[in-house]
Design an enzyme around this catalytic site. Structure first.
Site, PDB file in Angstrom:
ATOM      1  N   LYS A  95      32.315 -68.346 -59.809  1.00 34.35           N
ATOM      2  CA  LYS A  95      33.165 -69.439 -59.324  1.00 34.35           C
ATOM      3  C   LYS A  95      34.604 -69.230 -59.809  1.00 34.35           C
ATOM      4  O   LYS A  95      35.562 -69.466 -59.081  1.00 34.35           O
ATOM      5  CB  LYS A  95      32.646 -70.797 -59.831  1.00 34.35           C
ATOM      6  N   TYR A 112      27.033 -67.876 -62.556  1.00 36.09           N
ATOM      7  CA  TYR A 112      27.590 -68.821 -61.574  1.00 36.09           C
ATOM      8  C   TYR A 112      29.025 -69.205 -61.953  1.00 36.09           C
ATOM      9  O   TYR A 112      29.934 -69.161 -61.129  1.00 36.09           O
ATOM     10  CB  TYR A 112      26.680 -70.055 -61.513  1.00 36.09           C
TER      11      TYR A 112
HETATM   12  N1  LIG Z   1      26.886 -80.939 -56.630  1.00 37.61           N
HETATM   13  C1  LIG Z   1      27.547 -80.696 -57.761  1.00 37.61           C
HETATM   14  O1  LIG Z   1      27.348 -81.370 -58.780  1.00 37.61           O
HETATM   15  C2  LIG Z   1      28.575 -79.589 -57.820  1.00 37.61           C
HETATM   16  C3  LIG Z   1      29.244 -79.363 -59.042  1.00 37.61           C
HETATM   17  C4  LIG Z   1      30.179 -78.338 -59.112  1.00 37.61           C
HETATM   18  C5  LIG Z   1      30.457 -77.579 -57.985  1.00 37.61           C
HETATM   19  N2  LIG Z   1      29.782 -77.810 -56.825  1.00 37.61           N
HETATM   20  C6  LIG Z   1      30.101 -76.957 -55.662  1.00 37.61           C
HETATM   21  O2  LIG Z   1      30.228 -77.776 -54.506  1.00 37.61           O
HETATM   22  C7  LIG Z   1      29.806 -77.021 -53.366  1.00 37.61           C
HETATM   23  C8  LIG Z   1      28.798 -77.815 -52.568  1.00 37.61           C
HETATM   24  O3  LIG Z   1      27.644 -78.038 -53.369  1.00 37.61           O
HETATM   25  P1  LIG Z   1      26.532 -79.104 -52.970  1.00 37.61           P
HETATM   26  O4  LIG Z   1      26.224 -79.894 -54.175  1.00 37.61           O
HETATM   27  O5  LIG Z   1      26.914 -79.782 -51.728  1.00 37.61           O
HETATM   28  O6  LIG Z   1      25.290 -78.127 -52.721  1.00 37.61           O
HETATM   29  P2  LIG Z   1      24.286 -78.070 -51.480  1.00 37.61           P
HETATM   30  O7  LIG Z   1      23.213 -77.104 -51.844  1.00 37.61           O
HETATM   31  O8  LIG Z   1      23.881 -79.433 -51.069  1.00 37.61           O
HETATM   32  O9  LIG Z   1      25.208 -77.446 -50.345  1.00 37.61           O
HETATM   33  C9  LIG Z   1      25.508 -76.087 -50.303  1.00 37.61           C
HETATM   34  C10 LIG Z   1      25.278 -75.619 -48.863  1.00 37.61           C
HETATM   35  O10 LIG Z   1      25.744 -74.284 -48.735  1.00 37.61           O
HETATM   36  C11 LIG Z   1      24.866 -73.613 -47.872  1.00 37.61           C
HETATM   37  N3  LIG Z   1      24.981 -72.185 -48.133  1.00 37.61           N
HETATM   38  C12 LIG Z   1      24.579 -71.522 -49.250  1.00 37.61           C
HETATM   39  N4  LIG Z   1      24.850 -70.221 -49.127  1.00 37.61           N
HETATM   40  C13 LIG Z   1      25.441 -70.058 -47.925  1.00 37.61           C
HETATM   41  C14 LIG Z   1      25.965 -68.953 -47.227  1.00 37.61           C
HETATM   42  N5  LIG Z   1      25.859 -67.721 -47.759  1.00 37.61           N
HETATM   43  N6  LIG Z   1      26.537 -69.125 -46.013  1.00 37.61           N
HETATM   44  C15 LIG Z   1      26.602 -70.369 -45.461  1.00 37.61           C
HETATM   45  N7  LIG Z   1      26.098 -71.466 -46.067  1.00 37.61           N
HETATM   46  C16 LIG Z   1      25.533 -71.311 -47.294  1.00 37.61           C
HETATM   47  C17 LIG Z   1      23.486 -74.153 -48.192  1.00 37.61           C
HETATM   48  O11 LIG Z   1      22.568 -73.946 -47.118  1.00 37.61           O
HETATM   49  C18 LIG Z   1      23.803 -75.618 -48.445  1.00 37.61           C
HETATM   50  O12 LIG Z   1      23.630 -76.408 -47.290  1.00 37.61           O
HETATM   51  C19 LIG Z   1      29.292 -75.695 -53.882  1.00 37.61           C
HETATM   52  O13 LIG Z   1      30.321 -74.751 -53.761  1.00 37.61           O
HETATM   53  C20 LIG Z   1      29.008 -75.973 -55.337  1.00 37.61           C
HETATM   54  O14 LIG Z   1      29.088 -74.807 -56.128  1.00 37.61           O
HETATM   55  C21 LIG Z   1      28.843 -78.800 -56.712  1.00 37.61           C
END
Ligand SMILES: NC(=O)c1ccc[n+]([C@@H]2O[C@H](COP(=O)([O-])OP(=O)(O)OC[C@H]3O[C@@H](n4cnc5c(N)ncnc54)[C@H](O)[C@@H]3O)[C@@H](O)[C@H]2O)c1
Length: 341
Positions: free
Chosen positions: A162, A158
């Site tokens: 990223k 991952y």
């Molecule tokens: N939440 C955290 O602590 C955190 C930390 C670091 C990075 N991030 C990044 O922030 C972003 C959002 O994360 P989040 O916490 O809201 O997660 P989340 O799972 O709540 O949201 C991610 C969304 O992306 C959608 N998705 C996944 N694959 C997809 C695809 N191929 N096409 C279209 N939609 C797709 C999922 O259905 C989901 O609704 C991500 O890129 C994640 O890597 C989050």
């Protein structure tokens, strides 16, 4: 949030949020709608991620929702072409899933990001692409607090993908002058995070367990440290990064800047919920190998560029989170039901 910041720059702008039904994407959508942007959400509603129709119930008439996948080039190209700003949130977000299914991770996190960038490059008026990066890109810190000069040595697929996504972004900026910015997020928590699985969003997951009187399982002694950042602060960072000139072509860490011992976070969750049994167990399988012992970031670069600062301390943020889920936990345990109203 400083009133002097030019938030009005989002007014009337066409905003595309990939992963827009998820935790961060939907929270950002609320803010963009309030600031007068025209918002389109793209989400593939993939399992086991955090999409939830309930996340947008208050704004469903104010946004356009398209169910679709960032791996689908034909779908992504016109959507990106119509946008002024793309917040690229859609991702395979599980570190352990990335190890068990590395191709899936690469397809969504690398190819999906390339699809967004290629669409932006080909568009007559390229949108600004704002990327959700991760602290996982840095790996185990060799010095703390981690800042943007720290070397990148991800400990899982991952983190590697990223990092690749971010490198694509910076290359498109360098070669094609595409306006881009990457925000490397720490552990984000708060309302609208999924509560059905513990593979990410661990603070929220522990809260779900405490509320349901299930044991809270801590690997090892819980002495590892993390930087927990509240969702409203993260949303503010995305908005500021999107409309500030000084962020173009840059990478920023987003965190609270406070190093919190894991077990202390768990105790705060139990305190806010008013119940919860903490159980310590050994790390399972290879989990310890990809676990990072200590982490905290400096956000000085983002502060200097945008005036952003995290405003919620952990106790306040956890209390607000508990308040939300005391009302709505059931909406997150059963998304079928939540989708109907
Ligand atoms: N939440 C955290 O602590 C955190 C930390 C670091 C990075 N991030 C990044 O922030 C972003 C959002 O994360 P989040 O916490 O809201 O997660 P989340 O799972 O709540 O949201 C991610 C969304 O992306 C959608 N998705 C996944 N694959 C997809 C695809 N191929 N096409 C279209 N939609 C797709 C999922 O259905 C989901 O609704 C991500 O890129 C994640 O890597 C989050």
């Amino acid at each position: 949030m400083a009133a002097s910041f030019p938030y009005h720059r989002l007014k009337g702008r066409s905003v595309l949020i990939t992963g827009g039904l998820g935790f961060i994407g939907s929270s950002l959508a609320h803010r963009c709608v309030r600031l007068g942007a025209e918002v389109t959400l793209l989400d593939a509603c993939l399992e086991p991620y955090g999409w939830n129709p309930f996340n947008i119930r208050e704004i469903e008439r104010d946004v356009r929702f398209i169910r679709g996948d960032v791996r689908d080039r034909d779908l992504v190209t016109p959507l990106v072409g119509q946008a002024d700003i793309v917040f690229h949130m859609a991702a395979q977000v599980g570190r352990e899933i990335s190890m068990s299914d590395p191709r899936l991770d690469a397809e969504i996190n690398c190819t999906g990001t390339l699809n967004v960038l290629e669409a932006a490059r080909k568009s007559g008026q390229p949108p600004r692409v704002v990327f959700a990066g991760s602290r996982g890109q840095a790996g185990e810190p060799e010095s703390m607090p981690v800042d943007e000069t720290h070397p990148d040595r991800p400990t899982d697929i991952y983190g590697i993908n990223k990092l690749a996504g971010e490198k694509y972004l910076l290359l498109y900026h360098h070669v094609y002058a595409l306006p881009v910015v990457s925000l490397r997020l720490n552990n984000v928590y708060g309302p609208r995070c999924q509560m059905h699985a513990g593979f990410y969003g661990i603070l929220n997951w522990f809260m779900a367990n405490a509320m349901q009187e299930k044991p809270i399982t801590v690997y090892g002694d819980g002495s590892q440290t993390r930087d927990y950042v509240y969702i409203d602060d993260v949303v503010d960072a995305f908005v500021r990064a999107a409309v500030s000139e000084q962020t173009d072509g840059e990478v920023f860490y987003v965190g609270s800047g406070v190093e919190t011992v894991f077990i202390e976070m768990v105790r705060e969750v139990v305190r806010a919920v008013g119940k919860g049994e903490i159980v310590h167990i050994p790390f399972p399988g290879s989990r310890e190998k990809i676990d990072i012992r200590r982490f905290v970031v400096s956000t000085a670069k983002l502060e200097a560029a945008t005036g952003w600062k995290a405003e919620h301390d952990l106790r306040i943020g956890i209390e607000k989170t508990a308040e939300y889920y005391k009302k709505y936990l059931w909406r997150y345990l059963n998304r079928e039901v939540s989708g109907k109203g």
